[in-house]
Motif scaffolding. Structure first.
Motif, PDB file in Angstrom:
ATOM      1  N   GLN A  20      15.020 -82.329  44.357  1.00  0.00           N
ATOM      2  CA  GLN A  20      15.017 -82.819  45.794  1.00  0.00           C
ATOM      3  C   GLN A  20      14.614 -84.756  46.506  1.00  0.00           C
ATOM      4  O   GLN A  20      14.694 -84.326  47.766  1.00  0.00           O
ATOM      5  CB  GLN A  20      12.933 -82.392  46.000  1.00  0.00           C
ATOM      6  CG  GLN A  20      12.716 -80.600  45.527  1.00  0.00           C
ATOM      7  CD  GLN A  20      10.926 -80.596  45.107  1.00  0.00           C
ATOM      8  OE1 GLN A  20      10.427 -81.426  45.680  1.00  0.00           O
ATOM      9  NE2 GLN A  20      11.276 -79.539  44.893  1.00  0.00           N
ATOM     10  N   GLU A  42      22.585 -81.090  50.872  1.00  0.00           N
ATOM     11  CA  GLU A  42      21.991 -80.039  50.496  1.00  0.00           C
ATOM     12  C   GLU A  42      22.261 -80.205  48.495  1.00  0.00           C
ATOM     13  O   GLU A  42      23.289 -80.691  48.346  1.00  0.00           O
ATOM     14  CB  GLU A  42      22.329 -79.477  51.026  1.00  0.00           C
ATOM     15  CG  GLU A  42      22.817 -77.494  50.030  1.00  0.00           C
ATOM     16  CD  GLU A  42      23.526 -76.629  50.325  1.00  0.00           C
ATOM     17  OE1 GLU A  42      23.933 -76.493  51.805  1.00  0.00           O
ATOM     18  OE2 GLU A  42      23.471 -75.357  49.955  1.00  0.00           O
ATOM     19  N   GLU A 162      12.419 -83.357  57.453  1.00  0.00           N
ATOM     20  CA  GLU A 162      11.602 -81.462  56.192  1.00  0.00           C
ATOM     21  C   GLU A 162      12.188 -80.901  55.315  1.00  0.00           C
ATOM     22  O   GLU A 162      13.954 -81.086  55.411  1.00  0.00           O
ATOM     23  CB  GLU A 162      11.354 -80.814  57.497  1.00  0.00           C
ATOM     24  CG  GLU A 162      10.086 -79.842  56.651  1.00  0.00           C
ATOM     25  CD  GLU A 162      10.065 -79.219  57.995  1.00  0.00           C
ATOM     26  OE1 GLU A 162       9.008 -77.931  58.088  1.00  0.00           O
ATOM     27  OE2 GLU A 162       9.861 -79.216  59.001  1.00  0.00           O
ATOM     28  N   GLU A 164      13.953 -78.034  53.248  1.00  0.00           N
ATOM     29  CA  GLU A 164      13.611 -76.227  53.102  1.00  0.00           C
ATOM     30  C   GLU A 164      13.619 -76.609  51.814  1.00  0.00           C
ATOM     31  O   GLU A 164      15.393 -76.576  50.830  1.00  0.00           O
ATOM     32  CB  GLU A 164      15.343 -75.448  53.837  1.00  0.00           C
ATOM     33  CG  GLU A 164      14.961 -74.550  53.954  1.00  0.00           C
ATOM     34  CD  GLU A 164      15.618 -74.223  54.781  1.00  0.00           C
ATOM     35  OE1 GLU A 164      15.646 -74.676  56.153  1.00  0.00           O
ATOM     36  OE2 GLU A 164      14.748 -71.700  55.553  1.00  0.00           O
ATOM     37  N   SER A 185      17.026 -78.479  50.895  1.00  0.00           N
ATOM     38  CA  SER A 185      18.374 -78.191  52.076  1.00  0.00           C
ATOM     39  C   SER A 185      17.329 -79.643  52.747  1.00  0.00           C
ATOM     40  O   SER A 185      15.848 -79.384  53.228  1.00  0.00           O
ATOM     41  CB  SER A 185      18.837 -77.627  52.055  1.00  0.00           C
ATOM     42  OG  SER A 185      18.300 -76.583  52.680  1.00  0.00           O
ATOM     43  N   GLU A 186      17.898 -80.301  53.857  1.00  0.00           N
ATOM     44  CA  GLU A 186      17.285 -80.567  54.891  1.00  0.00           C
ATOM     45  C   GLU A 186      16.800 -79.583  56.106  1.00  0.00           C
ATOM     46  O   GLU A 186      18.576 -79.124  56.423  1.00  0.00           O
ATOM     47  CB  GLU A 186      18.284 -82.010  55.819  1.00  0.00           C
ATOM     48  CG  GLU A 186      17.943 -82.623  56.599  1.00  0.00           C
ATOM     49  CD  GLU A 186      18.324 -83.513  57.246  1.00  0.00           C
ATOM     50  OE1 GLU A 186      18.925 -84.566  56.689  1.00  0.00           O
ATOM     51  OE2 GLU A 186      17.517 -84.616  58.249  1.00  0.00           O
ATOM     52  N   LYS A 187      16.039 -79.241  56.503  1.00  0.00           N
ATOM     53  CA  LYS A 187      15.499 -77.990  57.490  1.00  0.00           C
ATOM     54  C   LYS A 187      16.198 -78.463  58.888  1.00  0.00           C
ATOM     55  O   LYS A 187      16.420 -79.413  59.612  1.00  0.00           O
ATOM     56  CB  LYS A 187      14.297 -77.878  57.406  1.00  0.00           C
ATOM     57  CG  LYS A 187      14.167 -76.855  58.562  1.00  0.00           C
ATOM     58  CD  LYS A 187      12.441 -76.162  57.884  1.00  0.00           C
ATOM     59  CE  LYS A 187      12.652 -75.443  59.119  1.00  0.00           C
ATOM     60  NZ  LYS A 187      11.247 -74.223  58.604  1.00  0.00           N
ATOM     61  N   GLY A 188      17.034 -77.507  59.139  1.00  0.00           N
ATOM     62  CA  GLY A 188      18.109 -77.825  60.458  1.00  0.00           C
ATOM     63  C   GLY A 188      19.168 -77.956  60.612  1.00  0.00           C
ATOM     64  O   GLY A 188      19.542 -78.042  61.108  1.00  0.00           O
ATOM     65  N   HIS A 189      19.757 -78.956  59.700  1.00  0.00           N
ATOM     66  CA  HIS A 189      21.042 -79.412  59.833  1.00  0.00           C
ATOM     67  C   HIS A 189      21.800 -78.652  59.363  1.00  0.00           C
ATOM     68  O   HIS A 189      22.433 -77.752  58.852  1.00  0.00           O
ATOM     69  CB  HIS A 189      21.004 -80.643  58.903  1.00  0.00           C
ATOM     70  CG  HIS A 189      22.011 -81.670  58.550  1.00  0.00           C
ATOM     71  ND1 HIS A 189      23.390 -81.373  58.909  1.00  0.00           N
ATOM     72  CD2 HIS A 189      21.482 -82.592  58.645  1.00  0.00           C
ATOM     73  CE1 HIS A 189      23.723 -82.576  59.018  1.00  0.00           C
ATOM     74  NE2 HIS A 189      22.695 -83.761  58.422  1.00  0.00           N
ATOM     75  N   TYR A 195      23.843 -69.279  53.895  1.00  0.00           N
ATOM     76  CA  TYR A 195      23.233 -68.747  53.351  1.00  0.00           C
ATOM     77  C   TYR A 195      24.017 -68.038  52.246  1.00  0.00           C
ATOM     78  O   TYR A 195      24.821 -67.350  52.852  1.00  0.00           O
ATOM     79  CB  TYR A 195      22.069 -67.865  54.103  1.00  0.00           C
ATOM     80  CG  TYR A 195      21.465 -69.687  54.587  1.00  0.00           C
ATOM     81  CD1 TYR A 195      19.896 -69.088  54.209  1.00  0.00           C
ATOM     82  CD2 TYR A 195      21.676 -70.083  55.198  1.00  0.00           C
ATOM     83  CE1 TYR A 195      18.886 -70.367  54.466  1.00  0.00           C
ATOM     84  CE2 TYR A 195      20.411 -71.428  55.992  1.00  0.00           C
ATOM     85  CZ  TYR A 195      19.362 -71.701  55.551  1.00  0.00           C
ATOM     86  OH  TYR A 195      18.309 -72.284  55.898  1.00  0.00           O
TER      87      TYR A 195
END
Length: 196
Positions: A20, A42, A162, A164, A185-189, A195
């Motif tokens: 993390q 990520e 944030e 994820e 992972s970095e949310k929304g990057h 996925y």
DNA sequence: CCTTCGATGGGCT
DNA sequence: GCCCATCGAAGGA
């Protein structure tokens, strides 16, 4: 900017926590042709002997996995088809855990990264583990190197807003392990890899 | 030995 | 979504 290796004890935290905390740090390669830096966005944790998705499941110890049994912070590179994938060895000595670095955001060396990757759009240079290694000019020769030593090292970064958490990618046929929430992972990057 | 199979990515339908 | 490049690791005989 002046990038310096992160301290050795950064790698001594528990593997999940380290996975993390690697998100948002810089990955630096002082390549002979120029400085290359990405921000890690990520990672995935592989929890050693207990994790069916890990190369070291059941304490499997081979020429390939040997470095995973060493000290945390070592570089574990391996070949996947035609690609090189980069890992950070984690956990105490003889606990073969590791963290796969799956994606980054180009910070320094855009021109050289483009050259290494071809002419594709920037968002496709580093949005997957094989692509990232190629963009950074990292090969199997770094197997057993340490992530605190130049020319290839982790440097303190800005972190992320944030985080994820989700299941890992590309590990079918590993039983219950497919759903472990070991991907960070970095949310929304926009450069986070696909996925499943 | 021999066979199987990827912690992937690029091209094409 | 499907195909496959390309090769070493792994595991069985």
């Amino acid at each position: 900017m002046n990038f310096q290796p992160i301290s050795t004890n950064f790698f001594q935290q528990p593997t999940i926590q380290l996975a993390q905390n690697l998100v948002g740090q810089y990955l630096v390669h002082q390549h002979p042709d120029g400085l290359l830096v990405v921000k890690i966005i990520e990672t995935e944790a592989y929890m050693g002997s207990e994790d069916r998705a890990a190369h070291s499941f059941g304490n499997r110890r081979t020429k390939r996995t040997e470095v995973m049994f060493g000290e945390p912070g070592l570089v574990y590179t391996y070949q996947m088809h035609t690609h090189t994938l980069m890992n950070v060895v984690s956990g105490p000595i003889c606990k073969p855990e590791a963290i796969l670095i799956r994606a980054g955001e180009p910070i320094v060396g855009h021109e050289l990264m483009q050259q290494f990757r071809g002419t594709t759009a920037m968002k496709n240079w580093t949005n997957g583990p094989g692509k990232l290694s190629k963009a950074l000019g990292v090969t199997m020769s770094f197997y057993g190197h340490h992530w605190t030593e130049k020319p290839l090292f982790i440097a303190p970064g800005p972190g992320v807003k944030e985080l994820e958490i989700g299941p890992r990618v590309g590990i079918q046929n590993t039983g219950e392990a497919v759903d472990y929430p070991y991907r960070f992972s970095e949310k929304g990057h926009p450069m986070v890899s696909k996925y499943r």
